[in-house]
Write an enzyme that holds these catalytic residues in place. Structure first.
Site, PDB file in Angstrom:
ATOM      1  N   ARG A 149      65.646 -24.115 -31.547  1.00 28.41           N
ATOM      2  CA  ARG A 149      65.616 -23.400 -32.219  1.00 28.41           C
ATOM      3  C   ARG A 149      65.016 -23.733 -33.584  1.00 28.41           C
ATOM      4  O   ARG A 149      65.127 -22.828 -34.426  1.00 28.41           O
ATOM      5  CB  ARG A 149      66.843 -22.982 -32.527  1.00 28.41           C
ATOM      6  N   LYS A 177      53.196 -15.049 -37.386  1.00 27.87           N
ATOM      7  CA  LYS A 177      52.924 -14.919 -35.606  1.00 27.87           C
ATOM      8  C   LYS A 177      53.137 -15.441 -34.927  1.00 27.87           C
ATOM      9  O   LYS A 177      51.598 -16.095 -34.614  1.00 27.87           O
ATOM     10  CB  LYS A 177      52.346 -13.424 -35.789  1.00 27.87           C
ATOM     11  N   GLU A 230      37.231 -10.457 -39.226  1.00 26.49           N
ATOM     12  CA  GLU A 230      38.593  -9.879 -39.722  1.00 26.49           C
ATOM     13  C   GLU A 230      38.318 -10.130 -41.766  1.00 26.49           C
ATOM     14  O   GLU A 230      38.955  -9.453 -42.360  1.00 26.49           O
ATOM     15  CB  GLU A 230      39.104 -11.012 -38.972  1.00 26.49           C
ATOM     16  N   LYS A 236      45.496 -11.896 -47.075  1.00 26.28           N
ATOM     17  CA  LYS A 236      46.017 -12.189 -45.809  1.00 26.28           C
ATOM     18  C   LYS A 236      48.254 -12.773 -46.684  1.00 26.28           C
ATOM     19  O   LYS A 236      48.518 -11.867 -46.390  1.00 26.28           O
ATOM     20  CB  LYS A 236      45.511 -12.712 -44.781  1.00 26.28           C
ATOM     21  N   GLU A 287      56.764  -7.514 -41.162  1.00 24.08           N
ATOM     22  CA  GLU A 287      55.662  -6.142 -41.036  1.00 24.08           C
ATOM     23  C   GLU A 287      56.802  -4.790 -40.937  1.00 24.08           C
ATOM     24  O   GLU A 287      56.856  -4.180 -39.727  1.00 24.08           O
ATOM     25  CB  GLU A 287      55.337  -6.928 -39.388  1.00 24.08           C
ATOM     26  N   ARG A 340      52.158  -4.279 -44.215  1.00 22.89           N
ATOM     27  CA  ARG A 340      50.937  -5.284 -43.573  1.00 22.89           C
ATOM     28  C   ARG A 340      50.546  -4.819 -42.888  1.00 22.89           C
ATOM     29  O   ARG A 340      49.321  -5.532 -41.404  1.00 22.89           O
ATOM     30  CB  ARG A 340      52.303  -6.560 -42.953  1.00 22.89           C
ATOM     31  N   ASN A 351      46.124  -4.152 -39.772  1.00 27.01           N
ATOM     32  CA  ASN A 351      45.498  -3.235 -38.453  1.00 27.01           C
ATOM     33  C   ASN A 351      44.476  -2.494 -38.432  1.00 27.01           C
ATOM     34  O   ASN A 351      44.133  -2.395 -37.553  1.00 27.01           O
ATOM     35  CB  ASN A 351      46.999  -2.950 -37.806  1.00 27.01           C
ATOM     36  N   HIS A 362      42.284  -2.182 -35.680  1.00 30.17           N
ATOM     37  CA  HIS A 362      42.766  -2.464 -34.265  1.00 30.17           C
ATOM     38  C   HIS A 362      42.968  -1.745 -33.110  1.00 30.17           C
ATOM     39  O   HIS A 362      43.182  -2.407 -31.958  1.00 30.17           O
ATOM     40  CB  HIS A 362      44.314  -3.655 -35.057  1.00 30.17           C
ATOM     41  N   HIS A 367      41.568  -2.607 -29.611  1.00 34.57           N
ATOM     42  CA  HIS A 367      42.728  -2.832 -28.137  1.00 34.57           C
ATOM     43  C   HIS A 367      42.663  -2.354 -27.488  1.00 34.57           C
ATOM     44  O   HIS A 367      42.448  -2.942 -25.976  1.00 34.57           O
ATOM     45  CB  HIS A 367      43.937  -2.710 -28.169  1.00 34.57           C
ATOM     46  N   HIS A 426      38.233 -10.722 -29.474  1.00 31.79           N
ATOM     47  CA  HIS A 426      38.911  -9.258 -30.223  1.00 31.79           C
ATOM     48  C   HIS A 426      37.736  -8.690 -31.539  1.00 31.79           C
ATOM     49  O   HIS A 426      37.813  -8.108 -31.671  1.00 31.79           O
ATOM     50  CB  HIS A 426      40.044 -10.170 -30.395  1.00 31.79           C
TER      51      HIS A 426
END
Lengths: 359, 359
Positions: A116, A138, A180, A222, A232, A236, A240, A243, A247, A260
């Site tokens: 955990r 993340k 980025e 960031k 998020e 936040r 993106n 993005h 994507h 990416h």
């Protein structure tokens, strides 16, 4: 060395940025738990940097995984967990992630779910990982049906961003990291955008002091966004920018064809184009953004072969689609972004028609 | 119906306790997200209760797993994740865990790591799950090398503890649930312990009002402990009374031979025995605790065949061993427990020698 804090209350952690850091024992010593250590890396990074990290840590366990986005799976995570268990790691153990975004996400996820949650230290070895995945907590892996579909929020104890490792980074990956970095300027930091315009050539020449400054300013941007919105829910989402278009490009080409950051570069140009069509952004500002992205060595349009219809279909699968509504990050000005689902559908159609190339 | 809140700031959630609750649509409606629903259950519970839950939820997705502790694996978790992805669940989806501790832990873990966390509602169908895993946010699965070694903290949106389902629970499982209920009295609630002494026969006869009261008081006790220590740094360890002895029994016999609650029953008797040897607990109090555990239908000693040496070896593997020191939860009095590694080693030796039976 520059140091900054990602301010998350009791989970606050430092990012160290500068040359020669990954070989400095005291940085690890300050942040490791009292138990065993496992370094997880890949077979591209290991020959270059693993020895230095092992020397700095004393005698850690090590696990070298194959390189590549295709390795970012639950099965590989299980391999890390197996190793932790076989080596008898307790909750006081620490995992060190030495590599790019794949290793950071995967090892961070293993740390998140082992007993955990155990401590982990990130040692990102790509520019993209240094300015992106090192802040935000993340972690996760891909599923055959979608990227990053399995994961957890789990903050590192520290991030050690050694700028020396960027010397061995392929040009395309350097540019992908710059995408980025430019993004932070576009969404919320006009002075930084201007600094990037002044220093893009030096950055591509990998001048250490410029890289350190660009990484620090990116991480600070960031970190401010993440501190305001750790899980998020709101602001936040601005991270993106480019993005959703990006994507769609990655998915349409097959993941791995474009990096990416390359897809995000083209995606940001499309977001700027659409912002102009909505009357939110001036044409001169759009051209400025596109020019900077181009100077970073990035594509400014989707690859040929992706039709407007196919792009639209892929965009509809985005995680940010809420109740069937596509939400996009668009520009109100250079240095100011908004998230919205409230736009003229026709503007999107025209952006796709003008940018996507069916041939 | 009784209702209580597990107070965890913005993650605070209610527990509803009483007859007929799992068929009430409004309880789910109040706590589900806006997206799709998936009910995860097992093939023992499904024939009994799945239809009622499906009717209450409208037309949810359902997934029926095989019953048993052996199913609490990462592979089964992946099966849940696959289903969520194939059915196109977004972050607004909700998972409903209908079953005992295995289903709750596994489905809760799947909810924790699907897209970095989606909502879940627990509908525990055993007494043990109603008083134990419904509070605390622990989710996870087993690894071949250890129980609950993979997992996450993830709080449910609501717990719906329907006392009607206890009518179909086997006697042994009812007793196993009573072990954890008695534990709350022993570690921190003498009035509840006295109430249990007065009502044990009625509880074993499954009188609904008594079960509701016992579950509510147990959950309230656990909720108070968890609210004070969500991530298990301090006082939460008291919840492990009898568990270090108990885990050694379970591991020594092979998991599944004795139910967890049965092993905890015997383990609590051993902890009381050792507390007497240390001069912390009176003999009359020990006898009172053992008598209540016996009246609950639980074993009060380890099974034959587990030698003192084997028990000690198994106890040394406990997750609570810190820097090689075995820490135990012991009793200072009825209703007052302490966690300590500072005890006469001889007291443990004698407790093992007197209780473990080599034949």
């Amino acid at each position: 060395m520059q140091q900054l804090a990602v301010d998350l209350g009791e989970r606050t952690y430092p990012i160290y940025i500068g040359p020669g850091l990954l070989a400095q024992p005291e940085l690890y010593e300050r942040h490791r738990g009292s138990g065993q250590l496992l370094v997880v890396t890949n077979d591209r990074v290991a020959p270059l940097y693993l020895d230095q990290v092992v020397a700095a840590l004393g005698d850690p366990e090590t696990l070298v995984l194959p390189d590549g986005e295709g390795q970012k799976t639950l099965a590989r995570t299980e391999q890390v967990l197996d190793r932790l268990l076989r080596a008898g790691f307790g909750r006081d153990g620490t995992l060190v992630a030495l590599g790019g975004g794949v290793i950071g996400d995967l090892a961070g996820f293993a740390a998140a779910i082992y007993q955990r949650g155990i401590d982990f230290i990130q040692v990102p070895t790509t520019l993209l990982a240094q300015v992106d995945s090192s802040v935000g907590g993340k972690t996760g892996v891909n599923h055959p049906l979608g990227k990053n579909m399995i994961g957890a929020f789990h903050q590192p104890k520290a991030v050690i961003a050694d700028t020396d490792v960027l010397a061995t980074l392929p040009d395309r990956e350097l540019s992908a990291g710059l995408a980025e970095i430019i993004k932070y300027g576009l969404i919320r930091d006009l002075p930084f955008l201007e600094w990037l315009e002044a220093n893009m050539d030096g950055l591509r020449a990998r001048e250490p002091a410029l890289l350190t400054e660009a990484i620090a300013r990116s991480c600070r941007n960031k970190a401010e966004v993440v501190a305001a919105d750790e899980r998020e829910g709101g602001v936040r989402a601005l991270l993106n920018l480019g993005h959703t278009f990006g994507h769609a490009i990655e998915a349409g080409l097959g993941y791995g064809e474009w990096l990416h950051g390359e897809a995000v570069g083209a995606g940001m140009c499309m977001a700027a184009d659409m912002s102009v069509r909505l009357g939110w952004l001036g044409e001169a500002d759009r051209a400025r953004a596109v020019h900077l992205i181009e100077r970073a060595g990035l594509p400014t349009r989707p690859p040929s072969g992706l039709t407007p219809d196919r792009m639209r279909e892929l965009m509809a699968r985005d995680k940010k689609v809420v109740a069937g509504e596509l939400r996009l990050v668009l520009l109100r000005a250079l240095g100011e972004a908004v998230v919205t689902g409230d736009f003229e559908p026709d503007a999107l159609s025209r952006t796709l028609a003008e940018n996507a190339r069916p041939e």
